[in-house]
Design a protein around this motif. Structure first.
Motif, PDB file in Angstrom:
ATOM      1  N   PHE A 188      15.423   0.722  14.488  1.00  0.00           N
ATOM      2  CA  PHE A 188      16.464   1.191  15.407  1.00  0.00           C
ATOM      3  C   PHE A 188      17.717   0.324  15.290  1.00  0.00           C
ATOM      4  O   PHE A 188      18.843   0.830  15.189  1.00  0.00           O
ATOM      5  CB  PHE A 188      15.900   1.163  16.828  1.00  0.00           C
ATOM      6  N   LEU A 189      17.532  -0.995  15.282  1.00  0.00           N
ATOM      7  CA  LEU A 189      18.676  -1.900  15.141  1.00  0.00           C
ATOM      8  C   LEU A 189      19.363  -1.724  13.786  1.00  0.00           C
ATOM      9  O   LEU A 189      20.601  -1.786  13.690  1.00  0.00           O
ATOM     10  CB  LEU A 189      18.218  -3.346  15.331  1.00  0.00           C
ATOM     11  N   ASP A 190      18.580  -1.502  12.739  1.00  0.00           N
ATOM     12  CA  ASP A 190      19.169  -1.286  11.412  1.00  0.00           C
ATOM     13  C   ASP A 190      20.042  -0.031  11.396  1.00  0.00           C
ATOM     14  O   ASP A 190      21.120  -0.014  10.778  1.00  0.00           O
ATOM     15  CB  ASP A 190      18.073  -1.170  10.349  1.00  0.00           C
ATOM     16  N   VAL A 191      19.585   1.029  12.071  1.00  0.00           N
ATOM     17  CA  VAL A 191      20.391   2.252  12.140  1.00  0.00           C
ATOM     18  C   VAL A 191      21.681   1.990  12.908  1.00  0.00           C
ATOM     19  O   VAL A 191      22.764   2.436  12.499  1.00  0.00           O
ATOM     20  CB  VAL A 191      19.583   3.390  12.804  1.00  0.00           C
ATOM     21  N   LEU A 192      21.595   1.252  14.005  1.00  0.00           N
ATOM     22  CA  LEU A 192      22.798   0.940  14.780  1.00  0.00           C
ATOM     23  C   LEU A 192      23.793   0.132  13.948  1.00  0.00           C
ATOM     24  O   LEU A 192      25.014   0.368  14.010  1.00  0.00           O
ATOM     25  CB  LEU A 192      22.427   0.161  16.047  1.00  0.00           C
ATOM     26  N   ARG A 193      23.287  -0.800  13.166  1.00  0.00           N
ATOM     27  CA  ARG A 193      24.182  -1.597  12.317  1.00  0.00           C
ATOM     28  C   ARG A 193      24.882  -0.716  11.284  1.00  0.00           C
ATOM     29  O   ARG A 193      26.077  -0.889  11.017  1.00  0.00           O
ATOM     30  CB  ARG A 193      23.387  -2.713  11.633  1.00  0.00           C
ATOM     31  N   ALA A 194      24.130   0.235  10.747  1.00  0.00           N
ATOM     32  CA  ALA A 194      24.732   1.160   9.780  1.00  0.00           C
ATOM     33  C   ALA A 194      25.800   2.008  10.457  1.00  0.00           C
ATOM     34  O   ALA A 194      26.882   2.232   9.889  1.00  0.00           O
ATOM     35  CB  ALA A 194      23.654   2.047   9.159  1.00  0.00           C
ATOM     36  N   HIS A 202      30.382   3.912  19.522  1.00  0.00           N
ATOM     37  CA  HIS A 202      29.235   3.487  20.337  1.00  0.00           C
ATOM     38  C   HIS A 202      27.959   3.756  19.547  1.00  0.00           C
ATOM     39  O   HIS A 202      27.320   4.813  19.722  1.00  0.00           O
ATOM     40  CB  HIS A 202      29.195   4.262  21.661  1.00  0.00           C
ATOM     41  N   PRO A 203      27.549   2.814  18.687  1.00  0.00           N
ATOM     42  CA  PRO A 203      26.308   3.037  17.929  1.00  0.00           C
ATOM     43  C   PRO A 203      25.146   3.412  18.852  1.00  0.00           C
ATOM     44  O   PRO A 203      24.427   4.371  18.600  1.00  0.00           O
ATOM     45  CB  PRO A 203      26.086   1.695  17.234  1.00  0.00           C
ATOM     46  N   TYR A 204      24.936   2.634  19.937  1.00  0.00           N
ATOM     47  CA  TYR A 204      24.028   3.050  21.005  1.00  0.00           C
ATOM     48  C   TYR A 204      24.818   2.987  22.300  1.00  0.00           C
ATOM     49  O   TYR A 204      25.379   1.953  22.661  1.00  0.00           O
ATOM     50  CB  TYR A 204      22.797   2.147  21.110  1.00  0.00           C
ATOM     51  N   LEU A 205      24.872   4.112  23.006  1.00  0.00           N
ATOM     52  CA  LEU A 205      25.684   4.179  24.215  1.00  0.00           C
ATOM     53  C   LEU A 205      24.873   3.731  25.417  1.00  0.00           C
ATOM     54  O   LEU A 205      23.836   4.306  25.736  1.00  0.00           O
ATOM     55  CB  LEU A 205      26.188   5.614  24.423  1.00  0.00           C
ATOM     56  N   MET A 206      25.367   2.695  26.091  1.00  0.00           N
ATOM     57  CA  MET A 206      24.731   2.190  27.309  1.00  0.00           C
ATOM     58  C   MET A 206      25.675   2.382  28.476  1.00  0.00           C
ATOM     59  O   MET A 206      26.859   2.660  28.297  1.00  0.00           O
ATOM     60  CB  MET A 206      24.362   0.704  27.147  1.00  0.00           C
ATOM     61  N   ARG A 207      25.142   2.230  29.685  1.00  0.00           N
ATOM     62  CA  ARG A 207      25.962   2.397  30.881  1.00  0.00           C
ATOM     63  C   ARG A 207      25.475   1.493  32.005  1.00  0.00           C
ATOM     64  O   ARG A 207      24.492   0.766  31.855  1.00  0.00           O
ATOM     65  CB  ARG A 207      25.986   3.853  31.343  1.00  0.00           C
ATOM     66  N   GLU A 259      26.203  -8.287  18.482  1.00  0.00           N
ATOM     67  CA  GLU A 259      26.551  -7.693  17.197  1.00  0.00           C
ATOM     68  C   GLU A 259      27.514  -6.512  17.319  1.00  0.00           C
ATOM     69  O   GLU A 259      27.904  -5.919  16.316  1.00  0.00           O
ATOM     70  CB  GLU A 259      25.284  -7.221  16.476  1.00  0.00           C
ATOM     71  N   GLY A 260      27.895  -6.189  18.538  1.00  0.00           N
ATOM     72  CA  GLY A 260      28.812  -5.076  18.726  1.00  0.00           C
ATOM     73  C   GLY A 260      28.159  -3.722  18.549  1.00  0.00           C
ATOM     74  O   GLY A 260      28.839  -2.730  18.252  1.00  0.00           O
ATOM     75  N   LEU A 261      26.853  -3.641  18.760  1.00  0.00           N
ATOM     76  CA  LEU A 261      26.142  -2.369  18.628  1.00  0.00           C
ATOM     77  C   LEU A 261      26.189  -1.567  19.916  1.00  0.00           C
ATOM     78  O   LEU A 261      25.826  -0.388  19.935  1.00  0.00           O
ATOM     79  CB  LEU A 261      24.685  -2.625  18.231  1.00  0.00           C
ATOM     80  N   VAL A 262      26.611  -2.207  21.001  1.00  0.00           N
ATOM     81  CA  VAL A 262      26.889  -1.532  22.267  1.00  0.00           C
ATOM     82  C   VAL A 262      28.237  -2.043  22.752  1.00  0.00           C
ATOM     83  O   VAL A 262      28.732  -3.087  22.311  1.00  0.00           O
ATOM     84  CB  VAL A 262      25.798  -1.814  23.324  1.00  0.00           C
ATOM     85  N   ALA A 283      29.321   8.699  20.256  1.00  0.00           N
ATOM     86  CA  ALA A 283      28.042   7.983  20.351  1.00  0.00           C
ATOM     87  C   ALA A 283      27.149   8.351  19.174  1.00  0.00           C
ATOM     88  O   ALA A 283      27.134   9.496  18.717  1.00  0.00           O
ATOM     89  CB  ALA A 283      27.347   8.319  21.664  1.00  0.00           C
ATOM     90  N   GLY A 284      26.396   7.363  18.690  1.00  0.00           N
ATOM     91  CA  GLY A 284      25.464   7.599  17.591  1.00  0.00           C
ATOM     92  C   GLY A 284      24.060   7.904  18.080  1.00  0.00           C
ATOM     93  O   GLY A 284      23.414   8.844  17.631  1.00  0.00           O
ATOM     94  N   ILE A 285      23.562   7.098  19.026  1.00  0.00           N
ATOM     95  CA  ILE A 285      22.255   7.290  19.653  1.00  0.00           C
ATOM     96  C   ILE A 285      22.437   7.081  21.149  1.00  0.00           C
ATOM     97  O   ILE A 285      23.206   6.221  21.578  1.00  0.00           O
ATOM     98  CB  ILE A 285      21.205   6.296  19.107  1.00  0.00           C
ATOM     99  N   TRP A 286      21.736   7.876  21.940  1.00  0.00           N
ATOM    100  CA  TRP A 286      21.784   7.713  23.382  1.00  0.00           C
ATOM    101  C   TRP A 286      20.498   8.265  23.998  1.00  0.00           C
ATOM    102  O   TRP A 286      19.708   8.931  23.332  1.00  0.00           O
ATOM    103  CB  TRP A 286      23.001   8.400  23.985  1.00  0.00           C
ATOM    104  N   SER A 287      20.297   7.965  25.262  1.00  0.00           N
ATOM    105  CA  SER A 287      19.123   8.431  25.997  1.00  0.00           C
ATOM    106  C   SER A 287      19.574   9.370  27.105  1.00  0.00           C
ATOM    107  O   SER A 287      20.574   9.110  27.782  1.00  0.00           O
ATOM    108  CB  SER A 287      18.358   7.254  26.610  1.00  0.00           C
ATOM    109  N   SER A 288      18.828  10.457  27.297  1.00  0.00           N
ATOM    110  CA  SER A 288      19.156  11.407  28.353  1.00  0.00           C
ATOM    111  C   SER A 288      17.976  12.346  28.553  1.00  0.00           C
ATOM    112  O   SER A 288      16.982  12.274  27.824  1.00  0.00           O
ATOM    113  CB  SER A 288      20.419  12.202  27.996  1.00  0.00           C
ATOM    114  N   ASN A 289      18.076  13.242  29.543  1.00  0.00           N
ATOM    115  CA  ASN A 289      17.040  14.243  29.733  1.00  0.00           C
ATOM    116  C   ASN A 289      17.022  15.195  28.548  1.00  0.00           C
ATOM    117  O   ASN A 289      18.082  15.637  28.075  1.00  0.00           O
ATOM    118  CB  ASN A 289      17.272  15.034  31.016  1.00  0.00           C
TER     119      ASN A 289
END
Length: 518
Positions: A188-194, A202-207, A259-262, A283-289
């Protein structure tokens, strides 16, 4: 409803012997149901908004959808809509409707002690006699959630799949990076870095408060929520007491930030901005319903026609865990005023039992044949609403008015197009296999009210005390190695009392919401 009452009663005789969660009362007499004329009763529905379709209708009892619902069920409905936050005011007055809808279980704050005070009638005998469909289809844990002192008070709108959240990914970006969907936290971290190297904002979008950003906490099974307690050395403790896994989760989040992934300001990103970033393709990856797949695919493609959005299995930690929490299996419930005559109460129960039928599903999903949908060669043709007003009107019919059904997903509607079918596949084959079990309590622990800073803010909200330390440690303002000190402070500020009560309740099997799944 007239056509099916006889069948309901026949099926009910079988249901009585197979459903063990309802009390037997041999002395109870079956009310005489008068089918010669529509049964009239008042009903209130709850909403969390002060605007919408219902607010534009001067007399909801004469609304076309309410009138059609009455025609289908041989009822005459006097309808009100009440904001959830104003329910306590309703209970404080003297004009309580015959049926009250609430987003809360019997002992929730919004019910204001009304069930305990005897405002509503227990429904066990009526359900056994008049609700064969509900008794057959509603999960046992949903019935338990609308019960108090061993009696059933609510008729639930329920979930057959309490695992609803999912991990979303921009598949087009993943393909550009030449990578496969991540299966572990490390991948997962490798994908975010890419994604970061590709310029994704926002490689992984947080809130804020890690709402819809708890993927890593799930991977280490340390979700700090209401129903996320577990037994450790004979005590029932919050999962965040697992120091080793909690520190690993915090270290992962801190690495993502460093690392600036969020985003640097993730702790102040609101729900509005969260959705805006997703829908604008940032956003690249995120969590939701999981049910949001259609929305995300549609909105992102409007901005980026080449975009692809999919739901993937959530990345797992080294012990093979992953995913999100199980939702409480009840979305809302309906309670019958104790002053309602028994024959009327019986018809009300039948009214809700009808909502389990194919006729009901078709009406709430598509509306009225010849008006909002047509049928040709056995296939339904339904034009999806496009305007804001039309979308709100559909939401009123298929959402607000449709109680006592499986709210996991509207399968009939989703099956209309490929995006909907993909959503159903994700729910049944990906999300269904995830979900982190735990122990919860209904009613809530008394000590939660005594120590509000240590109580979960919502079902998916960590205690304020815990969330404050989590955020500080992710930002480096406190050392992550101090997590044992956080636990000790939690204990000293009232946590020991919470643990003591939780353990005693669990050992007595008193009001346990045990979300462990096989």
């Amino acid at each position: 409803m007239k056509r099916t009452i006889g069948t309901f009663l026949t099926l009910a005789l079988t249901a009585v012997s197979t459903v063990g969660c309802f009390q037997d009362d041999k002395a109870a007499k079956q009310p005489v149901v008068d089918e010669s004329k529509p049964t009239k009763f008042s009903i209130s529905y709850t909403t969390t908004s002060s605007s919408g379709y219902y607010s534009r209708i001067s007399n909801l009892s004469q609304d076309k959808w309410v009138l059609k619902l009455g025609e289908l069920t041989n009822t005459s409905l006097e309808v009100r809509v009440i904001e959830e936050s104003k329910l306590p005011v309703l209970f404080a007055g003297n004009s309580i409707p015959d049926v009250v809808g609430s987003n809360g279980t019997p002992t929730s704050t919004t019910m204001s002690g009304s069930v305990e005070a005897g405002v509503f009638m227990p429904l066990d005998d009526l359900l056994k006699q008049y609700a064969p469909n509900l008794l057959k289809n509603v999960p046992r844990d949903a019935w338990e959630a609308v019960s108090y002192n061993g009696k059933t008070y609510g008729i639930p709108t329920y979930l057959t799949n309490p695992s609803r959240r999912a991990t979303f990914i921009r598949t087009d970006l993943l393909e550009q990076a030449g990578l496969k969907p991540p299966q572990t936290v490390e991948e997962f971290l490798d994908v975010l870095r890419a994604f970061k190297n590709m310029g994704v904002e926002h490689p992984y979008l947080m809130r804020e408060n890690l709402k819809y950003a708890d993927l890593i906490l799930g991977a280490y099974d340390v979700l700090p929520y209401r129903d996320q307690f577990e037994v450790v050395n004979g005590q029932v403790v919050p999962k965040f007491f697992d120091v080793d896994h909690m520190e690993k989760a915090l270290l992962t989040y801190k690495s993502m930030l460093d690392e600036g992934l969020v985003a640097n300001d993730f702790a102040t990103i609101s729900s509005t901005d969260f959705l805006r970033f997703i829908r604008s393709g940032k956003a690249g990856i995120w969590s939701s319903n999981a049910i949001g797949l259609i929305d995300f695919r549609t909105s992102i493609k409007q901005m980026l026609p080449s975009a692809k959005v999919d739901i993937i299995p959530s990345p797992k930690g080294r012990e093979g865990r992953g995913g999100y929490f199980y939702y409480t299996p009840v979305i809302s419930a309906f309670y019958i005023n104790k002053n309602v005559k028994m024959e009327t109460a019986a018809r009300i129960v039948q009214f809700f039992d009808w909502m389990q039928t194919l006729e009901a599903e078709t009406f709430f999903t598509f509306g009225i044949e010849g008006d909002t949908y047509t049928v040709k060669d056995g296939k339904i043709s339904y034009k999806l609403p496009q305007t804001k007003d039309a979308i709100e009107e559909e939401g009123w019919r298929s959402g607000t008015l449709w109680g006592a059904h499986d709210a996991t997903a509207n399968r009939m509607r989703l099956a209309l197009d490929q995006n909907g079918r993909d959503t159903l596949y994700a729910l049944d084959h990906i999300v269904m296999k995830e979900g982190l079990p735990g122990i919860g309590f209904n009613p809530d622990l008394i000590s939660f009210a005594k120590y509000p800073d240590l109580a979960p803010m919502t079902q998916d909200g960590a205690p304020r005390f815990i969330m404050d330390h989590i955020i500080k440690m992710i930002y480096g303002k406190e050392p992550i190695s101090d997590w044992p000190k956080v636990i000790e402070e939690y204990r000293q500020q009232g946590g020991d009392e919470i643990i003591k009560e939780a353990t005693e309740r669990f050992n007595r099997r008193e009001g346990i919401v045990n979300l462990y799944k096989p």
